[in-house]
Scaffold this motif. Sequence first.
Motif, PDB file in Angstrom:
ATOM      1  N   SER A 283       2.332  -2.139  -6.943  1.00  0.00           N
ATOM      2  CA  SER A 283       0.931  -2.025  -7.343  1.00  0.00           C
ATOM      3  C   SER A 283       0.363  -0.627  -7.103  1.00  0.00           C
ATOM      4  CB  SER A 283       0.085  -3.057  -6.591  1.00  0.00           C
ATOM      5  OG  SER A 283       0.210  -2.883  -5.185  1.00  0.00           O
ATOM      6  N   THR A 284       0.843   0.092  -6.071  1.00  0.00           N
ATOM      7  CA  THR A 284       0.338   1.435  -5.782  1.00  0.00           C
ATOM      8  C   THR A 284       1.327   2.522  -6.185  1.00  0.00           C
ATOM      9  OG1 THR A 284       1.204   1.301  -3.527  1.00  0.00           O
ATOM     10  CG2 THR A 284      -1.071   0.604  -3.861  1.00  0.00           C
ATOM     11  N   GLY A 285       2.313   2.175  -6.989  1.00  0.00           N
ATOM     12  CA  GLY A 285       3.293   3.155  -7.446  1.00  0.00           C
ATOM     13  C   GLY A 285       4.512   3.212  -6.544  1.00  0.00           C
ATOM     14  N   GLY A 286       5.529   3.893  -7.017  1.00  0.00           N
ATOM     15  CA  GLY A 286       6.746   4.058  -6.237  1.00  0.00           C
ATOM     16  C   GLY A 286       7.835   3.069  -6.570  1.00  0.00           C
ATOM     17  N   GLY A 287       7.561   2.149  -7.513  1.00  0.00           N
ATOM     18  CA  GLY A 287       8.611   1.242  -7.938  1.00  0.00           C
ATOM     19  C   GLY A 287       9.715   2.003  -8.658  1.00  0.00           C
ATOM     20  N   MET A 288      10.842   1.325  -8.811  1.00  0.00           N
ATOM     21  CA  MET A 288      12.015   1.956  -9.393  1.00  0.00           C
ATOM     22  C   MET A 288      11.742   2.513 -10.795  1.00  0.00           C
ATOM     23  SD  MET A 288      15.727   0.144  -9.542  1.00  0.00           S
ATOM     24  CE  MET A 288      15.526  -0.421  -7.849  1.00  0.00           C
TER      25      MET A 288
ATOM     26  N   PRO B  71       0.817  -1.218   0.000  1.00  0.00           N
ATOM     27  CA  PRO B  71       0.000   0.000   0.000  1.00  0.00           C
ATOM     28  C   PRO B  71       0.850   1.268   0.000  1.00  0.00           C
ATOM     29  CG  PRO B  71      -0.834  -1.591   1.601  1.00  0.00           C
ATOM     30  CD  PRO B  71       0.474  -2.119   1.119  1.00  0.00           C
ATOM     31  N   ASP B  72       1.970   1.248   0.724  1.00  0.00           N
ATOM     32  CA  ASP B  72       2.895   2.381   0.759  1.00  0.00           C
ATOM     33  C   ASP B  72       4.307   1.820   0.751  1.00  0.00           C
ATOM     34  OD1 ASP B  72       4.403   4.615   1.129  1.00  0.00           O
ATOM     35  OD2 ASP B  72       3.436   5.278   2.976  1.00  0.00           O
ATOM     36  N   ILE B  73       4.921   1.852  -0.395  1.00  0.00           N
ATOM     37  CA  ILE B  73       6.234   1.219  -0.539  1.00  0.00           C
ATOM     38  C   ILE B  73       7.311   1.960   0.238  1.00  0.00           C
ATOM     39  CG2 ILE B  73       6.992   2.488  -2.592  1.00  0.00           C
ATOM     40  CD1 ILE B  73       8.046  -0.214  -3.659  1.00  0.00           C
TER      41      ILE B  73
ATOM     42  N   ASP C 134       7.900   8.507  -8.828  1.00  0.00           N
ATOM     43  CA  ASP C 134       8.021   8.451  -7.373  1.00  0.00           C
ATOM     44  C   ASP C 134       6.890   9.267  -6.755  1.00  0.00           C
ATOM     45  OD1 ASP C 134       8.810   8.627  -4.692  1.00  0.00           O
ATOM     46  OD2 ASP C 134      10.926   8.488  -5.237  1.00  0.00           O
ATOM     47  N   PRO C 135       5.970   8.627  -6.024  1.00  0.00           N
ATOM     48  CA  PRO C 135       4.854   9.387  -5.434  1.00  0.00           C
ATOM     49  C   PRO C 135       5.301  10.361  -4.361  1.00  0.00           C
ATOM     50  CG  PRO C 135       4.847   7.130  -4.623  1.00  0.00           C
ATOM     51  CD  PRO C 135       5.878   7.189  -5.703  1.00  0.00           C
ATOM     52  N   ARG C 136       6.565  10.267  -3.925  1.00  0.00           N
ATOM     53  CA  ARG C 136       7.067  11.219  -2.936  1.00  0.00           C
ATOM     54  C   ARG C 136       7.471  12.547  -3.568  1.00  0.00           C
ATOM     55  NH1 ARG C 136      11.970   8.140  -0.421  1.00  0.00           N
ATOM     56  NH2 ARG C 136      12.305   7.863  -2.665  1.00  0.00           N
ATOM     57  N   ASP C 137       7.361  12.652  -4.894  1.00  0.00           N
ATOM     58  CA  ASP C 137       7.779  13.852  -5.600  1.00  0.00           C
ATOM     59  C   ASP C 137       7.070  15.080  -5.023  1.00  0.00           C
ATOM     60  OD1 ASP C 137       8.623  15.755  -7.359  1.00  0.00           O
ATOM     61  OD2 ASP C 137       7.473  15.002  -9.072  1.00  0.00           O
ATOM     62  N   PRO C 138       7.801  16.036  -4.421  1.00  0.00           N
ATOM     63  CA  PRO C 138       7.151  17.214  -3.842  1.00  0.00           C
ATOM     64  C   PRO C 138       6.880  18.317  -4.857  1.00  0.00           C
ATOM     65  CG  PRO C 138       9.477  17.258  -3.344  1.00  0.00           C
ATOM     66  CD  PRO C 138       9.234  15.979  -4.098  1.00  0.00           C
TER      67      PRO C 138
ATOM     68  N   ASP D 257      17.008  -7.780   7.533  1.00  0.00           N
ATOM     69  CA  ASP D 257      15.895  -7.051   6.918  1.00  0.00           C
ATOM     70  C   ASP D 257      16.318  -6.524   5.546  1.00  0.00           C
ATOM     71  OD1 ASP D 257      14.254  -7.490   9.069  1.00  0.00           O
ATOM     72  OD2 ASP D 257      14.699  -5.573  10.038  1.00  0.00           O
ATOM     73  N   VAL D 258      15.434  -6.662   4.575  1.00  0.00           N
ATOM     74  CA  VAL D 258      15.677  -6.188   3.214  1.00  0.00           C
ATOM     75  C   VAL D 258      14.581  -5.185   2.868  1.00  0.00           C
ATOM     76  CG1 VAL D 258      15.983  -6.811   0.804  1.00  0.00           C
ATOM     77  CG2 VAL D 258      16.662  -8.422   2.605  1.00  0.00           C
ATOM     78  N   GLN D 259      14.966  -3.918   2.616  1.00  0.00           N
ATOM     79  CA  GLN D 259      13.997  -2.893   2.242  1.00  0.00           C
ATOM     80  C   GLN D 259      13.694  -3.004   0.753  1.00  0.00           C
ATOM     81  OE1 GLN D 259      12.427  -1.112   4.388  1.00  0.00           O
ATOM     82  NE2 GLN D 259      13.673  -1.744   6.138  1.00  0.00           N
ATOM     83  N   LEU D 260      12.482  -3.461   0.449  1.00  0.00           N
ATOM     84  CA  LEU D 260      12.132  -3.726  -0.948  1.00  0.00           C
ATOM     85  C   LEU D 260      11.861  -2.444  -1.735  1.00  0.00           C
ATOM     86  CD1 LEU D 260       9.933  -6.936  -0.597  1.00  0.00           C
ATOM     87  CD2 LEU D 260      12.387  -6.707  -0.993  1.00  0.00           C
ATOM     88  N   SER D 261      11.731  -1.312  -1.047  1.00  0.00           N
ATOM     89  CA  SER D 261      11.586  -0.044  -1.774  1.00  0.00           C
ATOM     90  C   SER D 261      12.835   0.264  -2.592  1.00  0.00           C
ATOM     91  CB  SER D 261      11.313   1.101  -0.793  1.00  0.00           C
ATOM     92  OG  SER D 261      12.381   1.240   0.119  1.00  0.00           O
ATOM     93  N   LYS D 262      13.971  -0.360  -2.212  1.00  0.00           N
ATOM     94  CA  LYS D 262      15.220  -0.142  -2.951  1.00  0.00           C
ATOM     95  C   LYS D 262      15.426  -1.164  -4.060  1.00  0.00           C
ATOM     96  CE  LYS D 262      17.436   1.771   1.182  1.00  0.00           C
ATOM     97  NZ  LYS D 262      18.543   1.640   2.156  1.00  0.00           N
ATOM     98  N   LEU D 263      14.474  -2.108  -4.183  1.00  0.00           N
ATOM     99  CA  LEU D 263      14.650  -3.189  -5.154  1.00  0.00           C
ATOM    100  C   LEU D 263      13.494  -3.305  -6.138  1.00  0.00           C
ATOM    101  CD1 LEU D 263      15.978  -5.965  -2.732  1.00  0.00           C
ATOM    102  CD2 LEU D 263      17.332  -4.530  -4.262  1.00  0.00           C
ATOM    103  N   ALA D 264      12.282  -2.966  -5.712  1.00  0.00           N
ATOM    104  CA  ALA D 264      11.105  -3.206  -6.548  1.00  0.00           C
ATOM    105  C   ALA D 264      11.154  -2.354  -7.818  1.00  0.00           C
ATOM    106  CB  ALA D 264       9.834  -2.909  -5.767  1.00  0.00           C
ATOM    107  N   LEU D 265      11.013  -3.004  -8.956  1.00  0.00           N
ATOM    108  CA  LEU D 265      10.904  -2.272 -10.222  1.00  0.00           C
ATOM    109  C   LEU D 265       9.511  -1.700 -10.394  1.00  0.00           C
ATOM    110  CD1 LEU D 265      12.796  -4.780 -12.567  1.00  0.00           C
ATOM    111  CD2 LEU D 265      13.702  -2.704 -11.510  1.00  0.00           C
ATOM    112  N   PHE D 266       8.514  -2.460  -9.961  1.00  0.00           N
ATOM    113  CA  PHE D 266       7.118  -2.032 -10.059  1.00  0.00           C
ATOM    114  C   PHE D 266       6.420  -2.351  -8.743  1.00  0.00           C
ATOM    115  CE2 PHE D 266       8.421  -3.232 -14.373  1.00  0.00           C
ATOM    116  CZ  PHE D 266       8.160  -2.056 -15.067  1.00  0.00           C
TER     117      PHE D 266
END
Length: 581
Positions: A179-184, A139-141, A188-192, A168-177
């Motif tokens: 489902s809710t956006g933010g994949g590599m 839901p929130d990568i 990037d939904p964090r875009d301000p 621990d492996v942070q998948l936000s640094k690995l996921a290409l895609f």
Amino acid sequence: MTSLLTNAGAISALSTLRSITRSADQTQAQVASGYRIGNAADNAAYWSIATTMRSDHKAISAVGDALNLADATVAIAYEGMSATIDILADFKSKLVASAEPGVDRSKIQKELDQLKDQVSAIASSASFAGQNWLSTEFPDIYDDTQAKTSLVASFTRQQSGVSLDRMDVQLSKLALFNSTGGGMLQADPRDPKTLGGIRTEYNNGNNHLVRSTSNLRAATYASFDFNFSGPLSFNAGETIAFDITVDADNPADGLPGAQNPGKTTGIVIDRALVDTVLGVGANGVISTYTDYAQVLNSVLGSSGSGARATTYRDYRNDPIIDRIGIWTQQNSGLDGSFVGVTNIASTVSSGGLGNASDFSQRGQEIALNFTPFRIFDGVEVSFNFGVNNSPTQAYTFNSDFVNTTLGKTDGGIDTSGEMETLLRALLSTDWPDVNIDATSGSTIMMETDVNADRKSGSGTYIGFTGISVNIEPIPTLNFLDIDIVANPQLIETYISYVDVVSERAIDGAALLGSLQSRIGMQSDFAERLTDSLERGIGKLVDADMNEASTRLKALQTQQQLGVQALSIANAANQNILQLLQ
């Protein structure tokens, strides 16, 4: 003493035989089982330790199996990431080729579409045992508590109990895609974005959208231009006279109180001045616009008027013929920025100079074009802010600051009113004379209070510099949406975007490689640890078979002797019975 009731010799022989038999039975059990301590009765303390260690041995063996599973999972992800890096390199090269004039971009786009489909296939198929690190569904990568997986690393026993240590492996640094956006390879939904208007977006001239690191509003000296008409020929007694006024207040600025009329100086140009400035050979004649600008500049400077004259060049650095400018130096000590010529009186032509004036603007006003944005956890915005020539001050804010200031939990700045509140919280302590007002749903005005700052013109400015966001550069496009046919103007933007995501993919592959290395080391350690446990258990409870077998043979011999001794002892009473017959 010989007794019919008690056979002391038999009793002694029987007792010895029982002891030997008991020892023989124990030794026989050791030989049969291989254990010196086979149950708690043999040695409760050692049996307890050995039993616990056997349990730990099984647990550590299970950890080794888990590490093998983790190694396979990481290997699959690494292969997928490595293949993606190769495809992105091909993709970028084709984008560069498409920038060449005259190429058939529709054909290149077909190749790009195939590469995009291949990346999608790699991401969806890079799965092992139900785990896919390249295509996720969080839901929130960027929530580290959600977007992670844990690999069993080791089994630990402490005085407080047992525990499993994990990697621990942070998948936000690995996921290409995701489902809710933010994949590599997704925006990037964090875009301000424009940070609510603090910064701007502009085209750098190469169809590449750039976000500014500064956003300033500044004013310049007041000035006006005129075109020279000449030549001007001065005879004795002929003059050009006028008044020049500088740095008057502009009533349109809304300054409170009386308006300062500025400083006025009378100027006279005659033949003597012309010959002094241009040389006696001029004979009182101003032939060109550069000569006129030289004469004007001399008399304006020598009279202390606070104004100067200038000529101009165009963007090619070629002179603009016959164009002369008059400008205020703003050295009068007044707050205004104004220059004006009045009361022209000439016995010759004025050379194109006429009654003219100009007010400069106040530079301490800036309009921010507000758009909603959100500051995610882990994102920090930094900038400097300044007014006029005062030293700039540095500021930062993050999601905690936003939430505390606005009473929120999601880091969102959704209205211009909230942006006004945020800016006030950041700036008002250091800049009490800066008014910050949301004048509409899309505009925030920042300006100095005219009661405290009456200045205008050069040296007046307001705005932001050194604007940065700690997570940038970040992808602002979706890889699968790249289309050079529909958006040929974005080719350079696409190239820059692919370069950014390629670097992120390389970082992801490096992370997987280091994880593989750690898993290998941990697996080797687990194997060595199980071997050590086996040796430790053996030292506690295993029987020395050489010693046990030798002892068993001795005890068996002693048993035979005991049986014979018992037989002899029983035979003594039989002799007495024979005497009584």
